[in-house]
Motif scaffolding. Structure first.
Motif, mmCIF file in Angstrom:
data_model
loop_
_atom_site.group_PDB
_atom_site.id
_atom_site.type_symbol
_atom_site.label_atom_id
_atom_site.label_comp_id
_atom_site.label_asym_id
_atom_site.label_seq_id
_atom_site.Cartn_x
_atom_site.Cartn_y
_atom_site.Cartn_z
ATOM 1 N N LEU A 253 0.862 -1.172 0.000
ATOM 2 C CA LEU A 253 0.000 0.000 0.000
ATOM 3 C C LEU A 253 0.899 1.223 0.000
ATOM 4 N N ILE A 254 0.516 2.229 -0.759
ATOM 5 C CA ILE A 254 1.253 3.485 -0.766
ATOM 6 C C ILE A 254 0.506 4.472 0.122
ATOM 7 N N LYS A 255 1.201 4.991 1.126
ATOM 8 C CA LYS A 255 0.584 5.950 2.039
ATOM 9 C C LYS A 255 1.158 7.331 1.774
ATOM 10 N N VAL A 256 0.270 8.279 1.521
ATOM 11 C CA VAL A 256 0.663 9.666 1.317
ATOM 12 C C VAL A 256 0.169 10.481 2.503
ATOM 13 N N ASP A 257 1.084 11.079 3.228
ATOM 14 C CA ASP A 257 0.729 11.965 4.341
ATOM 15 C C ASP A 257 0.800 13.392 3.836
ATOM 16 N N LEU A 258 -0.363 13.994 3.678
ATOM 17 C CA LEU A 258 -0.411 15.371 3.198
ATOM 18 C C LEU A 258 -0.211 16.326 4.361
ATOM 19 N N THR A 259 1.023 16.745 4.514
ATOM 20 C CA THR A 259 1.410 17.794 5.442
ATOM 21 C C THR A 259 2.305 18.714 4.628
ATOM 22 N N SER A 260 3.050 19.556 5.266
ATOM 23 C CA SER A 260 3.954 20.424 4.523
ATOM 24 C C SER A 260 5.011 19.624 3.767
ATOM 25 N N SER A 261 5.343 18.409 4.255
ATOM 26 C CA SER A 261 6.378 17.589 3.614
ATOM 27 C C SER A 261 5.831 16.647 2.546
ATOM 28 N N LYS A 262 4.535 16.368 2.565
ATOM 29 C CA LYS A 262 3.899 15.467 1.595
ATOM 30 C C LYS A 262 4.669 14.142 1.505
ATOM 31 N N LYS A 263 4.790 13.468 2.620
ATOM 32 C CA LYS A 263 5.619 12.271 2.746
ATOM 33 C C LYS A 263 4.929 11.042 2.140
ATOM 34 N N VAL A 264 5.715 10.213 1.430
ATOM 35 C CA VAL A 264 5.225 8.963 0.851
ATOM 36 C C VAL A 264 5.935 7.800 1.536
ATOM 37 N N THR A 265 5.147 6.859 2.089
ATOM 38 C CA THR A 265 5.709 5.667 2.716
ATOM 39 C C THR A 265 4.994 4.430 2.174
ATOM 40 N N TYR A 266 5.496 3.246 2.565
ATOM 41 C CA TYR A 266 5.008 2.002 1.977
ATOM 42 C C TYR A 266 4.660 0.983 3.060
ATOM 43 N N ILE A 267 3.525 0.324 2.878
ATOM 44 C CA ILE A 267 3.027 -0.644 3.853
ATOM 45 C C ILE A 267 2.948 -2.016 3.168
ATOM 46 N N PRO A 268 3.734 -2.993 3.595
ATOM 47 C CA PRO A 268 3.736 -4.303 2.940
ATOM 48 C C PRO A 268 2.489 -5.124 3.271
ATOM 49 N N ILE A 269 1.930 -5.758 2.257
ATOM 50 C CA ILE A 269 0.791 -6.651 2.428
ATOM 51 C C ILE A 269 1.114 -7.982 1.761
ATOM 52 N N LYS A 270 0.336 -9.012 2.096
ATOM 53 C CA LYS A 270 0.601 -10.340 1.530
ATOM 54 C C LYS A 270 -0.713 -11.039 1.206
ATOM 55 N N LYS A 271 -0.654 -11.897 0.217
ATOM 56 C CA LYS A 271 -1.792 -12.729 -0.139
ATOM 57 C C LYS A 271 -2.053 -13.711 0.998
ATOM 58 N N ARG A 272 -3.326 -13.864 1.346
ATOM 59 C CA ARG A 272 -3.718 -14.790 2.413
ATOM 60 C C ARG A 272 -4.888 -15.619 1.901
ATOM 61 N N GLU A 281 5.807 -8.521 10.922
ATOM 62 C CA GLU A 281 7.025 -7.712 11.000
ATOM 63 C C GLU A 281 8.173 -8.319 10.199
ATOM 64 N N GLU A 282 8.379 -9.625 10.338
ATOM 65 C CA GLU A 282 9.486 -10.270 9.640
ATOM 66 C C GLU A 282 9.279 -10.262 8.130
ATOM 67 N N GLN A 283 8.061 -10.634 7.703
ATOM 68 C CA GLN A 283 7.764 -10.643 6.268
ATOM 69 C C GLN A 283 7.839 -9.239 5.688
ATOM 70 N N GLY A 284 7.307 -8.288 6.436
ATOM 71 C CA GLY A 284 7.307 -6.908 5.976
ATOM 72 C C GLY A 284 8.703 -6.369 5.770
ATOM 73 N N LYS A 285 9.611 -6.736 6.671
ATOM 74 C CA LYS A 285 10.993 -6.277 6.540
ATOM 75 C C LYS A 285 11.632 -6.832 5.276
ATOM 76 N N ILE A 286 11.383 -8.112 4.993
ATOM 77 C CA ILE A 286 11.941 -8.732 3.786
ATOM 78 C C ILE A 286 11.396 -8.045 2.539
ATOM 79 N N ILE A 287 10.078 -7.821 2.509
ATOM 80 C CA ILE A 287 9.442 -7.184 1.353
ATOM 81 C C ILE A 287 10.025 -5.799 1.105
ATOM 82 N N LEU A 288 10.116 -5.001 2.158
ATOM 83 C CA LEU A 288 10.599 -3.639 1.990
ATOM 84 C C LEU A 288 12.093 -3.577 1.727
#
Length: 378
Positions: A253-272, A281-288
């Motif tokens: 997932l792409i997360k956009v925080d609209l503040t003065s910095s307009k920061k873009v971060t990433y949230i790992p997801i997996k097929k279940r 946490e472990e899977q997410g670290k590998i993905i990122l």
């Protein structure tokens, strides 16, 4: 303006494996509690609807599968509460104009905004501006040219047009505070930008886009910072259970925080199973970690060229085989001959001719028009 967050998911589409869960609104079986809660906290939720919603199959003639999902599967989609869906993709016209019109009608009747498709090219190229917490968020949707594309007299998806789309983006920029382009482009199951894809996406940034997201590859790719913007070359699926392989099993997932910095971060997801969940946490670290590693690699322009050359060397003969009318049978023939058959079919002179016919804009235009004329006669 208040701090605002946007979540952008990749391909969303009910499939045979979960039609009943979408229809019966058993979304809790498809999306785990933590992910569902995260989506609910976002101010805006954006996805690519990868399949037309209709109960009347009218498949078009195309290369590749014609997707379809019953209209009632919208029950589950509605529970996710999308703020906007992009329809600019290679499947939205799979069930002819009637399938697209039914999909658009369902979304309109339920107050769901959409972008990237319409009854003609003029309508399909329209953008959307959403107002939230004092912010004006513009969204433009476009797709590479496949069988779903609209024109002056045909409904379908909005194509990326190198002469028109940059102007659309520049115009939209003057109407909003933050501009997102959702581009259905790139090579499926390829985790890097092709040289041309990078040029196209960079042009979008230069003309005003703050964030360009490529959504066609069904795989997590890489990202780059360019000028004042961010380009994501593939975020993988959100909830699209057509395959189960290393590419389809993870997404971000792409997360956009609209503040003065307009920061873009990433949230790992997996097929279940036939659904989706947040990665632990472990899977997410590998993905990122892998995502960031690829993103470091593409900072070197020679890497993009070399990687693409390797991909084409490994896979190019299947394209030539298709042009020769051999299709997937080439694998069996190559095995029997113990050498690539395409090298026997295509001499240097024939390759020169083929290159000219495809590379030259006018030759290519003639070939494509003739193919369309032949298809109309059948």
């Amino acid at each position: 303006m208040k701090s605002t967050n946007i979540l952008i998911g990749g391909d969303l589409g009910p499939t045979d494996s979960n039609f009943s869960q979408f229809i019966e609104n058993r979304v809790d079986e498809l999306i785990d509690d933590k992910l569902f809660s995260l989506l609910g906290k976002a101010d805006l939720r954006i996805f690519n609807l990868e399949v037309p919603l209709t109960d009347n199959p009218l498949p078009i003639s195309k290369d590749g599968p014609c997707l379809i999902a019953p209209s009632a599967t919208f029950n589950g989609i509605k529970s996710i509460n999308p703020s906007l869906l992009t329809l600019a993709n290679n499947h939205i016209l799979d069930q002819s104009e009637a399938g697209l019109f039914n999909t658009m009608s369902i979304l309109k009747n339920n107050g769901i905004k959409f972008v990237g498709a319409g009854k003609n090219i003029s309508e399909a190229s329209q953008s959307v501006v959403m107002k939230v917490n004092g912010w004006k968020v513009g969204v433009y949707g476009c797709a590479e040219t496949e069988f779903s594309i609209a024109d002056e007299n045909k409904s379908g998806a909005n194509p990326f047009d190198p002469l028109e789309s940059p102007d659309h983006i520049e115009s939209l920029k003057s109407q909003c505070d933050y501009l997102i382009v959702l581009f259905h482009g790139g090579k499926e199951r390829y985790r890097y930008p092709t040289p041309n894809l990078q040029k196209v996406c960079r042009k979008m940034i230069s003309r005003g886009a703050d964030l360009v997201v490529c959504q066609h590859s069904h795989s997590i790719g890489s990202f780059e910072l360019f000028e004042e913007g961010v380009i994501v070359y593939g975020q993988g699926n959100f909830l699209f259970d057509r395959h189960d392989d290393e590419f389809y099993r993870t997404g971000i997932l792409i997360k956009v925080d609209l503040t003065s910095s307009k920061k873009v971060t990433y949230i790992p997801i997996k097929k279940r199973g036939n659904g989706v969940s947040l990665a632990d946490e472990e899977q997410g670290k590998i993905i990122l970690d892998e995502y960031y590693k690829r993103s470091e690699e593409i900072k070197d322009p020679s890497f993009i060229e070399d990687r693409f050359n390797k991909y084409c060397k490994d896979n190019g003969q299947f394209y030539l085989a298709t042009i020769a009318g051999l299709g997937k049978t080439i694998r069996r023939i190559d095995k029997i001959l113990n050498r690539p058959l395409t090298r026997l079919i295509y001499t240097r002179k024939k390759l020169d001719s083929l290159q000219n016919h495809i590379e030259c804009e006018t030759h290519r235009e003639i070939i494509l028009r003739y193919i369309r004329i032949l298809n109309q006669r059948d």
